[in-house]
Design a protein around this motif. Structure first.
Motif, PDB file in Angstrom:
ATOM      1  N   VAL A   1       0.869  -1.180   0.000  1.00  0.00           N
ATOM      2  CA  VAL A   1       0.000   0.000   0.000  1.00  0.00           C
ATOM      3  C   VAL A   1       0.909   1.235   0.000  1.00  0.00           C
ATOM      4  CG1 VAL A   1      -1.977  -1.033   1.189  1.00  0.00           C
ATOM      5  CG2 VAL A   1      -0.124  -0.088   2.538  1.00  0.00           C
ATOM      6  N   THR A   2       0.363   2.339  -0.504  1.00  0.00           N
ATOM      7  CA  THR A   2       1.179   3.560  -0.421  1.00  0.00           C
ATOM      8  C   THR A   2       0.556   4.500   0.593  1.00  0.00           C
ATOM      9  OG1 THR A   2      -0.086   4.419  -2.259  1.00  0.00           O
ATOM     10  CG2 THR A   2       2.100   3.652  -2.765  1.00  0.00           C
ATOM     11  N   GLN A   3       1.395   5.270   1.224  1.00  0.00           N
ATOM     12  CA  GLN A   3       0.881   6.323   2.097  1.00  0.00           C
ATOM     13  C   GLN A   3       1.473   7.627   1.588  1.00  0.00           C
ATOM     14  OE1 GLN A   3       1.649   5.636   6.252  1.00  0.00           O
ATOM     15  NE2 GLN A   3       0.708   3.611   6.156  1.00  0.00           N
ATOM     16  N   ASP A   4       0.594   8.617   1.446  1.00  0.00           N
ATOM     17  CA  ASP A   4       1.034   9.885   0.880  1.00  0.00           C
ATOM     18  C   ASP A   4       2.346  10.353   1.476  1.00  0.00           C
ATOM     19  OD1 ASP A   4      -0.793  10.190  -0.950  1.00  0.00           O
ATOM     20  OD2 ASP A   4      -2.082  11.601   0.146  1.00  0.00           O
ATOM     21  N   ARG A   5       3.285  10.641   0.628  1.00  0.00           N
ATOM     22  CA  ARG A   5       4.593  11.178   0.994  1.00  0.00           C
ATOM     23  C   ARG A   5       5.449  10.241   1.852  1.00  0.00           C
ATOM     24  NH1 ARG A   5       4.312  16.986   0.311  1.00  0.00           N
ATOM     25  NH2 ARG A   5       2.173  17.430  -0.292  1.00  0.00           N
TER      26      ARG A   5
END
Ligand SMILES: Cc1ncc(COP(=O)(O)O)c(C=O)c1O
Length: 472
Positions: A73-77
């Protein structure tokens, strides 16, 4: 930032598998083995590219695959992390082998939204005919005209085994496989060999009624488990199991749920495997249109997870060439089950159609099927997108739907209540066939239909969807 994990990867440049997929699979393997823990941050793509001495785009592609398959998953910044919602699989003993309404003209359109079948305009029928001719003209034709193993020819089973191992991450060999006349026969054989009167089989609802009939025919009782946008509700199955319901098997169309087309989410896949091992039920996985997946690559079957102790995996050529070509395969890690299946098959049918098996084998070995699938996937993806354009153009305010990531159908849900019987009659008067929702529900009301686009030309799709829109 501390980055303790280092990807150990032996890239095989000669491999048929693209490098970005080799990287993606190596990362999956590290997640599954526990080397790469949930919530761990992954190195940036630039850094990993430097470490592996590869182009950064290759790493970006690999990460995109893992994001689309929900491993990451990606997390902003903040970066890219291992999905922390994934249940941990316990390794078990693996006993697999080595593993009418006003205003509309009443003319007949002859459009069927029913089947989800392949398009006969692109299916490799000429190539199949050529393979048959070659077989019948060959000097050695008598060799394949005799009796064969009830499980199917060794050569064909070996070819299917290597396809499953190479393309679908499984660990099987010819002994794990019985070639059948389509998935339906596989379902029948496994039901008769595995189930006894009163056994409980959990099924998806809405789901595939022909499978339900097959289980009931073997004396089983069905336990209905609801389906939502993530596929079968595995939490609900879990509650039933915790309440003491003894489930013998779970029937699941994990890749593209039938009829709703959704893929079983990774979190639920892993939970289902865990539950299967904990409560000793067999997962019967019907992967009826595995090939037609429009994301990076088809999702790996549940049956490819080494941790899963009891599986029956069913595949078919019906969607690749034609439903009339009756070839499917039943695969299990339980050799006793396969031999029981073989015995039953022998008393029904002696053996499969070995000449057809030989012709299909030839198409596989000469690369015809691979080339055809490459073409077909982009053809159907284009048709899927065109169907979506039409749905938005004509039905935007009347229905909801999600873009299917595979299969040859949309699942569309009208926003208002529909009298399906009446609508069906009106559609039939105009030569349009649908399967009404009652067909898919197990003792429940379903409001949605499958709109299959595979066999329909673009102009007919437009006519059909326009007419449908005027009638609902
Ligand atoms: C859920 C499901 N399983 C299996 C099949 C294919 O069955 P067969 O291989 O017997 O043609 C279909 C065909 O539409 C299907 O919808």
């Amino acid at each position: 930032m501390l980055r303790p994990w280092k990807l150990q990867l032996d890239i095989k440049s000669q491999s048929k598998k693209a490098i970005y997929l080799q990287i993606a699979d190596a990362i999956i393997s590290d997640i599954r083995s526990g080397r790469l823990k949930e919530g761990t941050v992954l190195p940036g793509t630039r850094k990993l590219a430097e470490d592996l001495k590869l182009n950064r785009n290759t790493i970006v592609e690999a990460y995109n695959v893992l994001l689309s398959e929900e491993w990451l998953v990606t997390q902003d910044r903040k970066g890219t992390f291992v999905n922390s919602k994934l249940p941990i699989l316990q390794k078990g003993n693996i006993n697999s082998v080595s593993k009418d309404i006003g205003g509309l003209p009443k003319h007949t359109l002859n459009i069927s939204f029913e089947g989800g079948y392949p398009d006969r305009d692109i299916a490799p029928i000429n190539e199949l005919a050529r393979a048959y001719r070659q077989i019948f003209n060959s000097q050695s034709r008598w060799q394949i005209m005799g009796y064969e193993s009830e499980l199917g020819s060794n050569e064909f089973r070996n070819e299917i085994a290597s396809m499953l191992n190479f393309q679908r991450g499984m660990q099987v060999n010819d002994k794990n496989i019985c070639i059948t006349r389509g998935s339906q026969m596989a379902l029948y054989l496994v039901s008769q060999c595995m189930l006894k009167k009163g056994d409980i089989v959990a099924i998806e609802n809405p789901g595939y009624p022909l499978a339900w009939k097959t289980f009931k025919n073997a004396g089983a009782k069905l336990l209905s488990i609801e389906v939502d946008k993530q596929g079968m509700n595995v939490e609900s199955l879990k509650r039933n199991l915790e309440n003491g319901i003894k489930v013998k098997a779970v029937f699941v169309t994990s890749h593209h749920q039938f009829p709703t087309t959704v893929s079983l989410s990774l979190e639920r896949r892993l939970s289902l495997i865990q539950l299967s091992n904990q409560y000793s039920f067999t997962i019967i996985e019907d992967d009826y249109d595995h090939e037609f997946h429009f994301d990076y690559r088809p999702l790996l079957p549940l049956s490819s997870y080494k941790e899963l102790k009891n599986f029956v995996y069913i595949g078919t050529m019906s969607k690749i060439i034609s439903p009339a070509l009756r070839i499917g395969y039943l695969v299990s890690n339980h050799l006793k089950l396969i031999s029981k299946v073989g015995e039953l098959r022998k008393i029904i049918d002696i053996q499969g159609d070995s000449i057809m098996e030989q012709a299909v084998l030839q198409l596989i070995q000469e690369g015809t099927i691979r080339r055809y699938l490459k073409k077909a996937i982009s053809y159907y993806k284009n048709k899927r997108d065109f169907t979506e354009y039409l749905l938005n153009k004509y039905l935007k305010d009347k229905i909801t739907f999600d873009t299917p990531n595979g299969g040859l159908a949309y699942w569309i849900i009208p926003l208002k209540n529909i009298n399906w019987k009446e609508l069906d009659i009106h559609l039939q008067q105009r030569g349009i066939k649908i399967i009404t929702p009652d067909h898919y529900g197990y003792n429940t009301i379903v409001n949605g239909i499958r709109l299959s686009y595979g066999t329909i030309s673009k102009s007919q799709l437009e006519e059909g969807i326009k007419t449908f829109s005027k009638l609902i």
